[in-house]
Design a protein around this motif. Structure first.
Motif, mmCIF file in Angstrom:
data_model
loop_
_atom_site.group_PDB
_atom_site.id
_atom_site.type_symbol
_atom_site.label_atom_id
_atom_site.label_comp_id
_atom_site.label_asym_id
_atom_site.label_seq_id
_atom_site.Cartn_x
_atom_site.Cartn_y
_atom_site.Cartn_z
ATOM 1 N N GLN A 20 0.942 -1.222 -0.062
ATOM 2 C CA GLN A 20 -0.225 0.042 0.126
ATOM 3 C C GLN A 20 0.755 1.227 -0.058
ATOM 4 O OE1 GLN A 20 -2.366 -0.138 3.693
ATOM 5 N NE2 GLN A 20 -0.685 0.499 4.941
ATOM 6 N N ASP B 172 -16.521 -3.227 7.495
ATOM 7 C CA ASP B 172 -15.141 -3.985 7.201
ATOM 8 C C ASP B 172 -14.160 -2.921 6.246
ATOM 9 O OD1 ASP B 172 -16.127 -6.133 8.726
ATOM 10 O OD2 ASP B 172 -16.606 -7.376 6.781
ATOM 11 N N GLU B 173 -15.000 -2.350 5.488
ATOM 12 C CA GLU B 173 -13.860 -1.575 4.518
ATOM 13 C C GLU B 173 -13.564 -0.409 5.319
ATOM 14 O OE1 GLU B 173 -14.524 1.300 0.699
ATOM 15 O OE2 GLU B 173 -16.144 0.007 0.981
ATOM 16 N N GLU C 152 -12.964 -0.201 8.571
ATOM 17 C CA GLU C 152 -12.303 -0.562 9.544
ATOM 18 C C GLU C 152 -10.815 -1.036 8.933
ATOM 19 O OE1 GLU C 152 -13.835 -3.939 11.622
ATOM 20 O OE2 GLU C 152 -15.313 -2.534 12.753
ATOM 21 N N SER C 153 -10.818 -1.628 7.828
ATOM 22 C CA SER C 153 -9.590 -1.734 7.112
ATOM 23 C C SER C 153 -8.971 -0.718 6.706
ATOM 24 C CB SER C 153 -9.878 -2.902 6.108
ATOM 25 O OG SER C 153 -10.758 -2.135 4.944
ATOM 26 N N HIS C 154 -9.644 0.247 6.287
ATOM 27 C CA HIS C 154 -8.926 1.662 5.760
ATOM 28 C C HIS C 154 -8.358 2.475 7.313
ATOM 29 C CE1 HIS C 154 -8.320 5.205 3.307
ATOM 30 N NE2 HIS C 154 -8.898 5.861 4.237
ATOM 31 N N LYS D 122 -7.194 0.733 9.673
ATOM 32 C CA LYS D 122 -6.128 0.056 10.152
ATOM 33 C C LYS D 122 -4.715 0.385 9.186
ATOM 34 C CE LYS D 122 -8.448 -3.826 12.266
ATOM 35 N NZ LYS D 122 -8.903 -5.356 12.164
ATOM 36 N N ALA D 123 -5.305 0.499 7.860
ATOM 37 C CA ALA D 123 -4.076 1.058 6.858
ATOM 38 C C ALA D 123 -3.493 2.353 7.350
ATOM 39 C CB ALA D 123 -4.741 1.069 5.503
#
Length: 385
Positions: free
Chosen positions: A95, A149-150, A152-154, A156-157
């Motif tokens: 990323q 989920d999208e 939260e993943s963003h 976390k990224a």
């Protein structure tokens, strides 16, 4: 206590064991000391022997040796398969940490303060609690869960991007793998030299350990500054890392030996990549040095100066030869004159000596001189008829 008689008493320490004997053994015999207990397989085996369990222990030792051999074979077999274990996945996409923090326009030029400030802004903006309205806007539960989920993943990224960029070592590794133009200019017109090679040196200067990087300059730059520039690049030291896709992940090591083997393999790959990188930079410097109009002009001047010195040396040598020939001719004439004068002087000396001899003979016989001079005209004798 009969078994103690077979041990060698090497010291006596009343301070440590209150006057009791201290028995010390090798790694196959126990240590007898107060307040200390034997530890390890070798001490346990020796204790079993002293208790009369030697034969059983021997058989157990043989069985243990056989099992250890099997383990060593298993380990050697596992060592052969190290190359297929612990490799990083090459298909995983990395990323863009700078873009996640809104620093895509700065990238490696971003300062630590800018990274912290941008992270705070992005964390507040994209926090899951701030994005609850987007989840509620979805119609179905599946869509809501997917949106959650999208988000939260963003988030976390973003956290991962901050952790990478705030750590100097991780950031250096990421910057090394960041998008970079490795192309090297090979040829250009003399008037376009600074436009072509100037950006290439500025682009590669980011990898320099010493960030006091001299400028390529222009056509009016002094020759001393040009020499400093090329000396810097010919002694270039790079901090660039090369975490290749086929490197081994040390966290996936199965044992300490496996981890050391991974480290050795990674070191080989790093060394090979660094050689390639230094060769690339050296090619850039060589190409620039060959095409630099200032260097070419200096070479032409040096060549002309060398030719001028050569011609001056030739003329000086020719003049020296002419002067030597002239001096030799004058010396020859001088010697001829001296020889001629010496011959004349010898002739005169010879005539003078002959004259002196003649005068000396005349003095010794004056009557003969008078007769010879001719006052007496009568014959010395008469001829009878």
């Amino acid at each position: 206590m009969d078994y103690q008689t077979s041990c060698l008493l090497i010291t006596y320490s009343p301070e440590i064991i209150d006057g009791a004997p201290l028995y010390v053994s090798s790694n196959c015999l126990p240590i007898k000391a107060c307040k200390y207990e034997p530890a390890g397989h070798s001490f346990h085996a020796a204790a079993l022997k002293l208790l009369g369990l030697g034969e059983q222990e021997d058989t157990e030792t043989d069985d243990r040796s056989v099992s250890s051999d099997d383990k060593s074979q298993d380990f050697s077999a596992a060592s052969d398969t190290f190359s297929s274990k612990g490799k990083k996945k090459s298909g995983s996409q990395q990323q863009d940490h700078y873009a996640l923090l809104g620093l895509g326009h700065l990238r490696f030029l971003a300062t630590e303060d800018q990274i912290r400030k941008s992270y705070r802004d992005m964390a507040l903006k994209h926090h899951p609690d701030k994005q609850a309205s987007l989840i509620l806007a979805e119609a179905t539960e599946e869509a809501k869960q997917a949106k959650k989920d999208e988000i939260e993943s963003h988030f976390k990224a973003i956290q991962e991007a901050y952790e990478v960029l705030i750590d100097p070592t991780k950031r250096r590794i990421f910057d090394s793998t960041d998008e970079f133009d490795d192309d090297i200019p090979t040829d250009c017109a003399p008037q376009d030299f600074y436009k072509v090679f100037g950006p290439a040196f500025m682009r590669n200067g980011r990898w320099s350990v010493n960030q006091t990087i001299p400028s390529l300059g222009d056509d009016a730059t002094p020759v001393e500054e040009v020499d400093k520039f090329y000396n810097f690049w010919y002694n270039f030291k790079s901090w660039r890392e090369f975490p290749h896709a086929d490197e081994y992940d040390l966290e996936q090591a199965e044992s300490r030996e496996h981890k050391r083997w991974m480290e050795r393999q990674n070191a080989k790959l790093q060394e090979k990549a660094k050689k390639v990188e230094y060769a690339r930079v050296r090619t850039l410097v060589d190409n620039a040095y060959k095409k630099d109009p200032r260097i070419q002009r200096r070479k032409e001047e040096e060549k002309a100066e060398k030719q001028r010195r050569k011609e001056a040396k030739y003329l000086a040598k020719k003049m020296q030869e002419e002067e030597a020939a002239k001096a030799a001719e004058e010396e020859r004439k001088r010697k001829e004159e001296e020889a001629k004068r010496a011959a004349e002087a010898a002739l005169n000396q010879k005539k003078l000596k002959e004259k002196e001899k003649k005068l000396l003979r005349n003095r010794e016989n004056p009557s003969a001189q008078s007769c010879c001079t001719g006052s007496c005209r009568e014959p010395l004798f008469s001829v009878r008829r």
